[in-house]
Write an enzyme that holds these catalytic residues in place. Structure first.
Site, short mmCIF file in Angstrom:
data_model
loop_
_atom_site.label_atom_id
_atom_site.label_comp_id
_atom_site.label_asym_id
_atom_site.label_seq_id
_atom_site.Cartn_x
_atom_site.Cartn_y
_atom_site.Cartn_z
N HIS A 1 -8.89 65.06 13.64
CA HIS A 1 -9.01 64.69 15.06
C HIS A 1 -7.72 65.09 15.77
O HIS A 1 -6.73 65.44 15.15
CB HIS A 1 -9.20 63.17 15.20
CG HIS A 1 -8.03 62.37 14.71
ND1 HIS A 1 -7.74 62.21 13.36
CD2 HIS A 1 -7.05 61.69 15.38
CE1 HIS A 1 -6.65 61.47 13.23
NE2 HIS A 1 -6.21 61.16 14.44
N HIS B 1 -5.24 66.86 13.09
CA HIS B 1 -4.65 66.35 11.86
C HIS B 1 -5.62 65.39 11.18
O HIS B 1 -6.61 64.95 11.76
CB HIS B 1 -3.31 65.66 12.13
CG HIS B 1 -3.37 64.56 13.17
ND1 HIS B 1 -3.57 64.81 14.52
CD2 HIS B 1 -3.26 63.22 13.06
CE1 HIS B 1 -3.57 63.66 15.19
NE2 HIS B 1 -3.40 62.69 14.32
N ASP C 1 -5.14 63.41 18.90
CA ASP C 1 -4.88 62.15 19.59
C ASP C 1 -5.08 62.37 21.09
O ASP C 1 -4.60 63.36 21.64
CB ASP C 1 -3.46 61.67 19.31
CG ASP C 1 -3.24 61.29 17.85
OD1 ASP C 1 -4.23 60.98 17.17
OD2 ASP C 1 -2.08 61.32 17.40
N ARG D 1 -0.71 54.21 0.96
CA ARG D 1 0.06 54.79 2.05
C ARG D 1 -0.02 53.89 3.26
O ARG D 1 -1.09 53.40 3.63
CB ARG D 1 -0.48 56.18 2.41
CG ARG D 1 0.30 56.90 3.51
CD ARG D 1 -0.23 58.33 3.69
NE ARG D 1 0.58 59.08 4.65
CZ ARG D 1 0.34 59.11 5.96
NH1 ARG D 1 -0.71 58.46 6.44
NH2 ARG D 1 1.11 59.81 6.77
#
Length: 330
Positions: free
Chosen positions: A203, A260, A205, A270
């Site tokens: 996607h 990304h 941002d 993570r």
């Protein structure tokens, strides 16, 4: 994560494309005089860069990360008291309203602390004031860094006044957000399995810029101009900056919002913390006249409110700016 298996609830996406770690990620030292030109070059070529000497104390980073991990370590029934995210609060697996899912759980908050009281009370109980204090120290530092970076962008582009971008963040009506993503370790199906579970699908941002840091665990990948994907080497002491859709429009496409994604790590969890710089809802988003130099606008003007409405319900991978692009006459 929920005690039910993935196959009982969701159809997960796996990634079988090979990627390699890249040493070519642009690096910007904010204390050096060439920072503004390096930022402009990085935004033009990658839409993404890493910053060092950012001024955020490691102690503030570590304290917030510790508090966040304490929350995500709680039983699912306790975390769900802060959800479902609508849009703020605790979310698990489901991302947005378009049907996307990922191997992720998250906490989405407003950067204006007054709006977060119900969520923090549910999520942190008696510990909420400590979390609020740690969160406030961290966000104040990141906001200051964001303003510095945005001002350097304007200087590098020779735009006056130099606060043309940062004033949108400092506006009391700024629609900025803070998100903490937790990707639990996701073992592969077998030793010969080359696939990784998608933690957060590809996607861009929608905001102006995003400021991200994560613990020292790999998973973040960015797409290059040729469509290939590279893995970003983890660095827990630096910040990564993403160009968003709004900045792409304001620069008339000179800066490109970076596509990304995150793949789940097979052995370690993570944690990433992202500050999304958003303009006020009523702000008109359009190419800046000083950057046009006789060129035609590539985008129709829209308000941030209109853009948020237009992407509501879209899929992560959609070209969400497509609706606002001006179609060149053939």
């Amino acid at each position: 994560m929920s005690s039910k298996s993935a196959t009982e609830q969701y159809t997960y996406v796996r990634n079988c494309k090979q990627t390699t770690f890249s040493s070519g990620i642009p690096l910007v030292d904010l204390s050096k005089p060439d920072a503004k030109s390096l930022i402009v070059n990085a935004c033009e070529e990658f839409g993404f860069f890493k910053v060092i000497n950012h001024g955020i104390p490691m102690e503030a980073i570590s304290m917030l990360e510790s508090e966040a991990m304490n929350f995500f370590s709680m039983p699912i029934i306790e975390k769900e008291k802060s959800g479902p995210a609508n849009p703020f609060g605790y979310g698990n697996k489901s991302i947005g309203h378009g049907g996307d899912v990922g191997w992720v759980e998250y906490l989405l908050l407003k950067t204006n602390q007054e709006h977060n009281s119900p969520t923090l009370s549910s999520a942190f109980g008696q510990n909420r004031e400590k979390f609020r204090s740690v969160l406030n120290e961290y966000m104040c530092g990141v906001r200051k860094m964001a303003c510095e970076i945005l001002d350097l962008m304007a200087e590098g582009l020779n735009i006056q006044p130099k606060n043309v971008f940062s004033k949108l963040l400092m506006d009391k009506e700024s629609d900025s957000l803070f998100r903490v993503n937790h990707y639990p370790a996701c073992p592969k199906k077998n030793d010969n399995d080359d696939e990784n579970m998608i933690g957060f699908g590809e996607h861009t941002d929608p905001q102006i810029i995003s400021l991200l840091r994560s613990n020292n665990t790999s998973g973040l990948q960015i797409s290059l101009r040729d469509g290939s994907w590279i893995s970003v080497p983890p660095d827990h002491s630096s910040f990564f900056i993403n160009v968003g859709d709004s900045l792409q429009v304001m620069t008339n496409g000179r800066f490109r919002s970076v596509r990304h994604r995150v793949v789940a790590n097979g052995s370690k969890s993570r944690l990433s913390m992202i500050y999304f710089v958003g303009p006020p809802l009523s702000e008109k988003i359009a190419p800046l006249p000083s950057l046009m130099k006789g060129n035609e606008s590539l985008y129709k003007e829209f308000t941030w409110f209109e853009y948020k409405n237009s992407i509501y319900g879209s899929r992560l991978a959609d070209n969400r700016l497509g609706h606002f692009e001006r179609i060149a006459a053939s």
